[in-house]
Design a protein around this motif. Structure first.
Motif, PDB file in Angstrom:
ATOM      1  N   UNK A  40      -0.936   5.227 -24.078  1.00 29.35           N
ATOM      2  CA  UNK A  40      -0.100   4.389 -23.002  1.00 29.35           C
ATOM      3  C   UNK A  40       1.076   5.108 -22.272  1.00 29.35           C
ATOM      4  N   UNK A  41       1.525   5.584 -22.841  1.00 30.12           N
ATOM      5  CA  UNK A  41       2.686   6.507 -22.264  1.00 30.12           C
ATOM      6  C   UNK A  41       2.036   7.429 -21.368  1.00 30.12           C
ATOM      7  N   UNK A  42       1.056   8.198 -21.439  1.00 33.02           N
ATOM      8  CA  UNK A  42       0.131   9.022 -20.557  1.00 33.02           C
ATOM      9  C   UNK A  42      -0.203   8.390 -19.530  1.00 33.02           C
ATOM     10  N   UNK A  43      -0.787   7.225 -19.633  1.00 29.80           N
ATOM     11  CA  UNK A  43      -1.499   6.540 -18.590  1.00 29.80           C
ATOM     12  C   UNK A  43      -0.343   5.931 -17.505  1.00 29.80           C
ATOM     13  N   UNK A  44       0.829   5.538 -18.232  1.00 28.67           N
ATOM     14  CA  UNK A  44       1.857   5.177 -17.290  1.00 28.67           C
ATOM     15  C   UNK A  44       2.425   6.288 -16.584  1.00 28.67           C
ATOM     16  N   UNK A  45       2.539   7.483 -17.000  1.00 30.63           N
ATOM     17  CA  UNK A  45       3.234   8.559 -16.448  1.00 30.63           C
ATOM     18  C   UNK A  45       2.019   8.873 -15.189  1.00 30.63           C
ATOM     19  N   UNK A  46       1.027   8.916 -15.645  1.00 30.06           N
ATOM     20  CA  UNK A  46      -0.130   9.186 -14.535  1.00 30.06           C
ATOM     21  C   UNK A  46      -0.216   8.154 -13.411  1.00 30.06           C
ATOM     22  N   UNK A  47       0.037   6.795 -13.662  1.00 34.26           N
ATOM     23  CA  UNK A  47       0.102   6.093 -12.513  1.00 34.26           C
ATOM     24  C   UNK A  47       1.306   6.098 -11.882  1.00 34.26           C
ATOM     25  N   UNK A  48       2.344   6.693 -12.310  1.00 33.01           N
ATOM     26  CA  UNK A  48       3.772   6.922 -11.496  1.00 33.01           C
ATOM     27  C   UNK A  48       3.528   7.997 -10.400  1.00 33.01           C
ATOM     28  N   UNK A  50       2.681   9.859  -7.231  1.00 31.32           N
ATOM     29  CA  UNK A  50       2.456   9.402  -6.027  1.00 31.32           C
ATOM     30  C   UNK A  50       0.888   9.411  -5.372  1.00 31.32           C
ATOM     31  N   UNK A  51       0.472  10.675  -5.807  1.00 35.71           N
ATOM     32  CA  UNK A  51      -1.127  10.792  -5.441  1.00 35.71           C
ATOM     33  C   UNK A  51      -1.855   9.692  -6.080  1.00 35.71           C
ATOM     34  N   UNK A  52      -1.725   9.194  -7.210  1.00 39.11           N
ATOM     35  CA  UNK A  52      -2.629   8.133  -7.698  1.00 39.11           C
ATOM     36  C   UNK A  52      -2.018   6.724  -7.572  1.00 39.11           C
ATOM     37  N   UNK A  53      -0.898   6.729  -7.584  1.00 35.19           N
ATOM     38  CA  UNK A  53      -0.032   5.336  -7.273  1.00 35.19           C
ATOM     39  C   UNK A  53      -0.311   4.819  -5.911  1.00 35.19           C
ATOM     40  N   UNK A  54      -0.214   5.464  -4.753  1.00 37.72           N
ATOM     41  CA  UNK A  54      -0.612   4.621  -3.598  1.00 37.72           C
ATOM     42  C   UNK A  54      -1.809   4.573  -3.004  1.00 37.72           C
ATOM     43  N   UNK A  56      -4.060   3.851  -5.445  1.00 39.80           N
ATOM     44  CA  UNK A  56      -4.408   2.384  -6.217  1.00 39.80           C
ATOM     45  C   UNK A  56      -3.832   1.351  -5.228  1.00 39.80           C
ATOM     46  N   UNK A  57      -2.699   1.421  -4.802  1.00 38.33           N
ATOM     47  CA  UNK A  57      -2.151   0.219  -4.054  1.00 38.33           C
ATOM     48  C   UNK A  57      -2.913  -0.147  -2.712  1.00 38.33           C
ATOM     49  N   UNK A  58      -3.444   0.729  -2.114  1.00 40.07           N
ATOM     50  CA  UNK A  58      -4.376   0.745  -1.005  1.00 40.07           C
ATOM     51  C   UNK A  58      -5.570   0.124  -1.534  1.00 40.07           C
ATOM     52  N   UNK A  59      -5.907   0.513  -2.379  1.00 38.82           N
ATOM     53  CA  UNK A  59      -7.319  -0.156  -2.987  1.00 38.82           C
ATOM     54  C   UNK A  59      -7.467  -1.426  -3.292  1.00 38.82           C
ATOM     55  N   UNK A  60      -6.144  -1.858  -3.780  1.00 34.28           N
ATOM     56  CA  UNK A  60      -5.801  -3.342  -4.398  1.00 34.28           C
ATOM     57  C   UNK A  60      -5.706  -4.213  -2.895  1.00 34.28           C
ATOM     58  N   UNK A  61      -5.045  -3.425  -2.130  1.00 33.44           N
ATOM     59  CA  UNK A  61      -4.770  -4.282  -0.773  1.00 33.44           C
ATOM     60  C   UNK A  61      -6.015  -4.635  -0.231  1.00 33.44           C
ATOM     61  N   UNK A  62      -6.985  -3.551  -0.026  1.00 28.83           N
ATOM     62  CA  UNK A  62      -8.127  -3.749   0.367  1.00 28.83           C
ATOM     63  C   UNK A  62      -9.069  -4.932  -0.196  1.00 28.83           C
ATOM     64  N   UNK A  63      -8.994  -4.806  -1.544  1.00 30.43           N
ATOM     65  CA  UNK A  63      -9.860  -5.802  -2.308  1.00 30.43           C
ATOM     66  C   UNK A  63      -9.271  -7.274  -2.052  1.00 30.43           C
ATOM     67  N   UNK A  64      -8.105  -7.115  -2.162  1.00 29.34           N
ATOM     68  CA  UNK A  64      -7.176  -8.627  -1.811  1.00 29.34           C
ATOM     69  C   UNK A  64      -7.810  -9.166  -0.478  1.00 29.34           C
ATOM     70  N   UNK A  65      -7.641  -8.027   0.552  1.00 30.26           N
ATOM     71  CA  UNK A  65      -8.056  -8.610   1.914  1.00 30.26           C
ATOM     72  C   UNK A  65      -9.603  -9.028   1.906  1.00 30.26           C
ATOM     73  N   UNK A  66     -10.502  -8.346   1.308  1.00 31.42           N
ATOM     74  CA  UNK A  66     -11.778  -8.625   1.372  1.00 31.42           C
ATOM     75  C   UNK A  66     -11.911 -10.004   0.535  1.00 31.42           C
TER      76      UNK A  66
END
Length: 73
Positions: A40-48, A50-54, A56-66
């Motif tokens: 859990x700690x490892x995944x949280x660190x990876x998600x923080x 920027x090259x992973x976080x942003x 994912x945010x873009x993909x989430x926004x795209x899915x929401x828009x679709x």
């Protein structure tokens, strides 16, 4: 050359103690709760990162828009 029985018993006891210590260390390392917490700690660190976080945010926004687009039609 034959060994002294007392020396053999001391060697056996040292080996037994070393084995018990190793088993204790393995039980701590293999504890499922500890493994889950580490993952859990490892995944949280990876998600923080920027090259992973942003992306994912873009993909989430795209899915929401679709989804919104599909629901409006």
């Amino acid at each position: 050359m034959a060994r002294n029985p007392d020396a053999i018993e001391r060697d056996i006891e040292r080996a037994r103690s070393a084995l018990a210590a190793t088993i204790d260390q393995l039980s701590v390392k293999a504890n499922p709760q500890r493994l889950a917490d580490n993952a859990k700690t490892s995944v949280q660190a990876k998600l923080e990162e920027p090259k992973v976080k942003f992306p994912l945010i873009g993909a989430g926004a795209l899915v929401a828009a679709l989804l919104i687009r599909k629901l409006v039609r």
